[in-house]
Design an enzyme around this catalytic site. Sequence first.
Site, PDB file in Angstrom:
ATOM      1  N   ASN A   1       0.845  -1.200   0.000  1.00 23.39           N
ATOM      2  CA  ASN A   1       0.000   0.000   0.000  1.00 23.39           C
ATOM      3  C   ASN A   1       0.880   1.249   0.000  1.00 23.39           C
ATOM      4  O   ASN A   1       2.103   1.162  -0.006  1.00 23.39           O
ATOM      5  CB  ASN A   1      -0.954  -0.022   1.200  1.00 23.39           C
ATOM      6  CG  ASN A   1      -0.184  -0.082   2.511  1.00 23.39           C
ATOM      7  OD1 ASN A   1       0.562   0.830   2.843  1.00 23.39           O
ATOM      8  ND2 ASN A   1      -0.336  -1.183   3.240  1.00 23.39           N
TER       9      ASN A   1
ATOM     10  N   LYS B   1      10.171 -16.717 -10.177  1.00 24.60           N
ATOM     11  CA  LYS B   1       9.306 -15.707 -10.797  1.00 24.60           C
ATOM     12  C   LYS B   1       8.141 -16.367 -11.548  1.00 24.60           C
ATOM     13  O   LYS B   1       8.363 -17.310 -12.326  1.00 24.60           O
ATOM     14  CB  LYS B   1      10.154 -14.858 -11.760  1.00 24.60           C
ATOM     15  CG  LYS B   1       9.385 -13.685 -12.306  1.00 24.60           C
ATOM     16  CD  LYS B   1      10.214 -12.882 -13.280  1.00 24.60           C
ATOM     17  CE  LYS B   1       9.333 -11.859 -13.957  1.00 24.60           C
ATOM     18  NZ  LYS B   1       9.899 -11.354 -15.181  1.00 24.60           N
TER      19      LYS B   1
ATOM     20  N   ASP C   1      -4.052  -9.922  13.055  1.00 24.01           N
ATOM     21  CA  ASP C   1      -4.197  -8.516  13.411  1.00 24.01           C
ATOM     22  C   ASP C   1      -3.210  -8.218  14.536  1.00 24.01           C
ATOM     23  O   ASP C   1      -3.376  -8.670  15.674  1.00 24.01           O
ATOM     24  CB  ASP C   1      -5.638  -8.213  13.846  1.00 24.01           C
ATOM     25  CG  ASP C   1      -5.882  -6.722  13.917  1.00 24.01           C
ATOM     26  OD1 ASP C   1      -5.074  -6.023  14.569  1.00 24.01           O
ATOM     27  OD2 ASP C   1      -6.851  -6.245  13.323  1.00 24.01           O
ATOM     28  N   ILE C   2      -2.162  -7.464  14.214  1.00 24.72           N
ATOM     29  CA  ILE C   2      -1.054  -7.266  15.159  1.00 24.72           C
ATOM     30  C   ILE C   2      -1.515  -6.523  16.404  1.00 24.72           C
ATOM     31  O   ILE C   2      -1.309  -6.968  17.537  1.00 24.72           O
ATOM     32  CB  ILE C   2       0.095  -6.501  14.465  1.00 24.72           C
ATOM     33  CG1 ILE C   2       0.593  -7.302  13.261  1.00 24.72           C
ATOM     34  CG2 ILE C   2       1.232  -6.213  15.445  1.00 24.72           C
ATOM     35  CD1 ILE C   2       1.521  -6.543  12.336  1.00 24.72           C
TER      36      ILE C   2
ATOM     37  N   LYS D   1     -13.901   0.185  15.265  1.00 25.04           N
ATOM     38  CA  LYS D   1     -12.590  -0.478  15.152  1.00 25.04           C
ATOM     39  C   LYS D   1     -11.885  -0.496  16.506  1.00 25.04           C
ATOM     40  O   LYS D   1     -11.287  -1.490  16.905  1.00 25.04           O
ATOM     41  CB  LYS D   1     -11.753   0.304  14.130  1.00 25.04           C
ATOM     42  CG  LYS D   1     -10.753  -0.527  13.393  1.00 25.04           C
ATOM     43  CD  LYS D   1     -10.116   0.258  12.262  1.00 25.04           C
ATOM     44  CE  LYS D   1     -10.836   0.095  10.958  1.00 25.04           C
ATOM     45  NZ  LYS D   1     -10.156   0.739   9.831  1.00 25.04           N
TER      46      LYS D   1
ATOM     47  N   LYS E   1     -11.055  -4.069  18.329  1.00 25.27           N
ATOM     48  CA  LYS E   1      -9.664  -4.479  18.565  1.00 25.27           C
ATOM     49  C   LYS E   1      -9.273  -4.303  20.038  1.00 25.27           C
ATOM     50  O   LYS E   1      -8.125  -4.502  20.396  1.00 25.27           O
ATOM     51  CB  LYS E   1      -8.725  -3.664  17.664  1.00 25.27           C
ATOM     52  CG  LYS E   1      -8.997  -3.879  16.178  1.00 25.27           C
ATOM     53  CD  LYS E   1      -7.947  -3.241  15.291  1.00 25.27           C
ATOM     54  CE  LYS E   1      -8.326  -3.356  13.821  1.00 25.27           C
ATOM     55  NZ  LYS E   1      -7.186  -3.656  12.961  1.00 25.27           N
TER      56      LYS E   1
HETATM   57  N1  CTP Z   1      -3.505  -3.353  12.193  1.00 20.29           N
HETATM   58  C1  CTP Z   1      -2.698  -4.359  12.662  1.00 20.29           C
HETATM   59  N2  CTP Z   1      -2.659  -5.557  12.013  1.00 20.29           N
HETATM   60  C2  CTP Z   1      -3.407  -5.760  10.917  1.00 20.29           C
HETATM   61  C3  CTP Z   1      -4.238  -4.732  10.424  1.00 20.29           C
HETATM   62  C4  CTP Z   1      -4.259  -3.524  11.078  1.00 20.29           C
HETATM   63  O1  CTP Z   1      -2.017  -4.158  13.664  1.00 20.29           O
HETATM   64  N3  CTP Z   1      -3.338  -6.932  10.321  1.00 20.29           N
HETATM   65  C5  CTP Z   1      -3.555  -2.089  12.943  1.00 20.29           C
HETATM   66  C6  CTP Z   1      -2.987  -0.888  12.234  1.00 20.29           C
HETATM   67  O2  CTP Z   1      -1.601  -0.722  12.506  1.00 20.29           O
HETATM   68  C7  CTP Z   1      -3.809   0.246  12.833  1.00 20.29           C
HETATM   69  C8  CTP Z   1      -5.159  -0.384  13.131  1.00 20.29           C
HETATM   70  O3  CTP Z   1      -4.927  -1.786  13.159  1.00 20.29           O
HETATM   71  O4  CTP Z   1      -3.287   0.671  14.062  1.00 20.29           O
HETATM   72  C9  CTP Z   1      -6.224  -0.080  12.144  1.00 20.29           C
HETATM   73  O5  CTP Z   1      -5.788  -0.440  10.844  1.00 20.29           O
HETATM   74  P1  CTP Z   1      -6.801  -0.596   9.658  1.00 20.29           P
HETATM   75  O6  CTP Z   1      -6.097  -1.044   8.432  1.00 20.29           O
HETATM   76  O7  CTP Z   1      -7.647   0.641   9.567  1.00 20.29           O
HETATM   77  O8  CTP Z   1      -7.702  -1.759  10.273  1.00 20.29           O
HETATM   78  P2  CTP Z   1      -8.408  -2.948   9.586  1.00 20.29           P
HETATM   79  O9  CTP Z   1      -8.795  -3.866  10.693  1.00 20.29           O
HETATM   80  O10 CTP Z   1      -7.551  -3.523   8.510  1.00 20.29           O
HETATM   81  O11 CTP Z   1      -9.698  -2.256   8.995  1.00 20.29           O
HETATM   82  P3  CTP Z   1     -10.176  -2.050   7.479  1.00 20.29           P
HETATM   83  O12 CTP Z   1     -11.250  -3.060   7.313  1.00 20.29           O
HETATM   84  O13 CTP Z   1     -10.695  -0.644   7.483  1.00 20.29           O
HETATM   85  O14 CTP Z   1      -8.998  -2.272   6.580  1.00 20.29           O
END
Ligand code: CTP
Length: 438
Positions: A233, A312, A332-333, A363, A367
């Site tokens: 991204n 590749k 999700d970290i 969110k 989380k």
């Molecule tokens: N984050 C994370 N691990 C992931 C995805 C997101 O730690 N696999 C953390 C990001 O670092 C940020 C927060 O979650 O602090 C929100 O990220 P975002 O991409 O907006 O959350 P998503 O759960 O991916 O929501 P969306 O559906 O909007 O993509």
Amino acid sequence: MAVKSPDNGSNLAKKRILLGISGGIAAYKAPALVRLLRKADAEVQVVTTRSAEQFVTHAALQAVSGNPVRSDLWDSNAEAAMGHIELARWADAVLIAPATADVLARLAQGRADDLLTTLCLATRAPLLVAPAMNNVMWSHPATQHNVEILRSRGVVVLGPDDGEQACGEFGPGRMREPEDLVADLQSSRTFSSPTSAQADGLSGGERPLQGKRVVVTAGPTREALDPVRYVSNHSSGKQGFAVAAAARDAGADVVLIAGPVDLPTPIGVTRMDVTSALEMHQCAMGQATDCDLFVGVAAVADYRPASPQTQKIKKTRSQSSGWALELLENPDIIASVAAQPDPPVTVGFAAETQHTLENARSKCKRKRLDAIVVNDVSDTSIGFNSDLNAATLVWANGELALAKQSKADLAAELIHQITVLFVEQLADTHPESVSKQR
Ligand code: CTP
């Protein structure tokens, strides 16, 4: 921005401000700045560099400050009365406005080749700089590195602002307006007493995160398809690096877990480079066990290719029917960090394009975060690679708008707000590690 009058409780009243002026076109605004400082009841002495004299006269500065203006380190008459040491001791604060790229470089190197830089070395007073230069000069890695060095030493960097420049270009590099600089001085903690710092919840005064461990994730992740291709991204990592630097400035020991970005490591911060979301997850879980504050600024890829190839992938593989890519969900970290038995204060970031606050609140809850910083990325002026950002800090019982400003200033404001909002949790987290370090 309104300048508080003395009878309005200005914290500049009777303060001795040494105004340094270096040689940029914005120096023409210096007399107005001196007048506003004096209106706020501050005492002002002015020191100029030689090149500043090309833009503003000593006569004008003397008239508005009510004091002789100095620029010469070797002025034997003045040396007897008020030399660089006396000036350095006299000042309650030194403000350099405008601060050119050259003066920032000389300060970063600790040079003492004129009166202004010499007294900056000789003073114990807080130093504030208001950079002003062409936007390309401001963005140059050399200038950014110098600013980073100065910030790491506790120098307060005010601005620069974004907009039309004297050279006809647009971008960051305009000196903040005199009214804004005076308001910055009034609202900065430069002159606030320990009592007022404590009153807003900061037990550690200027370094409220002293003895605390902070982990920050930043940048994008890259999810490999094969050795030459990946899914990723637009995240630049700038906001995350600024948060790491702000936490360091607040006194914390900072670990910065960085995805692939092209940014210098903030001085004094421990950087750990990772590429994929799985690597970032592993690294974060290792670092988060005894941390006090975890700030997830990284734009973590939610999915990774199900079967990354070691060779590749050839175009012929997909034949003529296109290519459906199978993806697996990444862990999700930040949610994993917040789900630990004894979690740190956990703050996330969210970039949204619609229903900004509503999405951020759900969110944050989903989380189990303490707070989330949300910005509307449909505004391209604060987009991914910009040096500016505007956001809203959202937590269970409230929200606070963080106005459009540089990512460094927004990070400093954010860290300040976190230390105020979560002062009790931060005091409670891992007290044994804090007492060990004290
Ligand atoms: N984050 C994370 N691990 C992931 C995805 C997101 O730690 N696999 C953390 C990001 O670092 C940020 C927060 O979650 O602090 C929100 O990220 P975002 O991409 O907006 O959350 P998503 O759960 O991916 O929501 P969306 O559906 O909007 O993509």
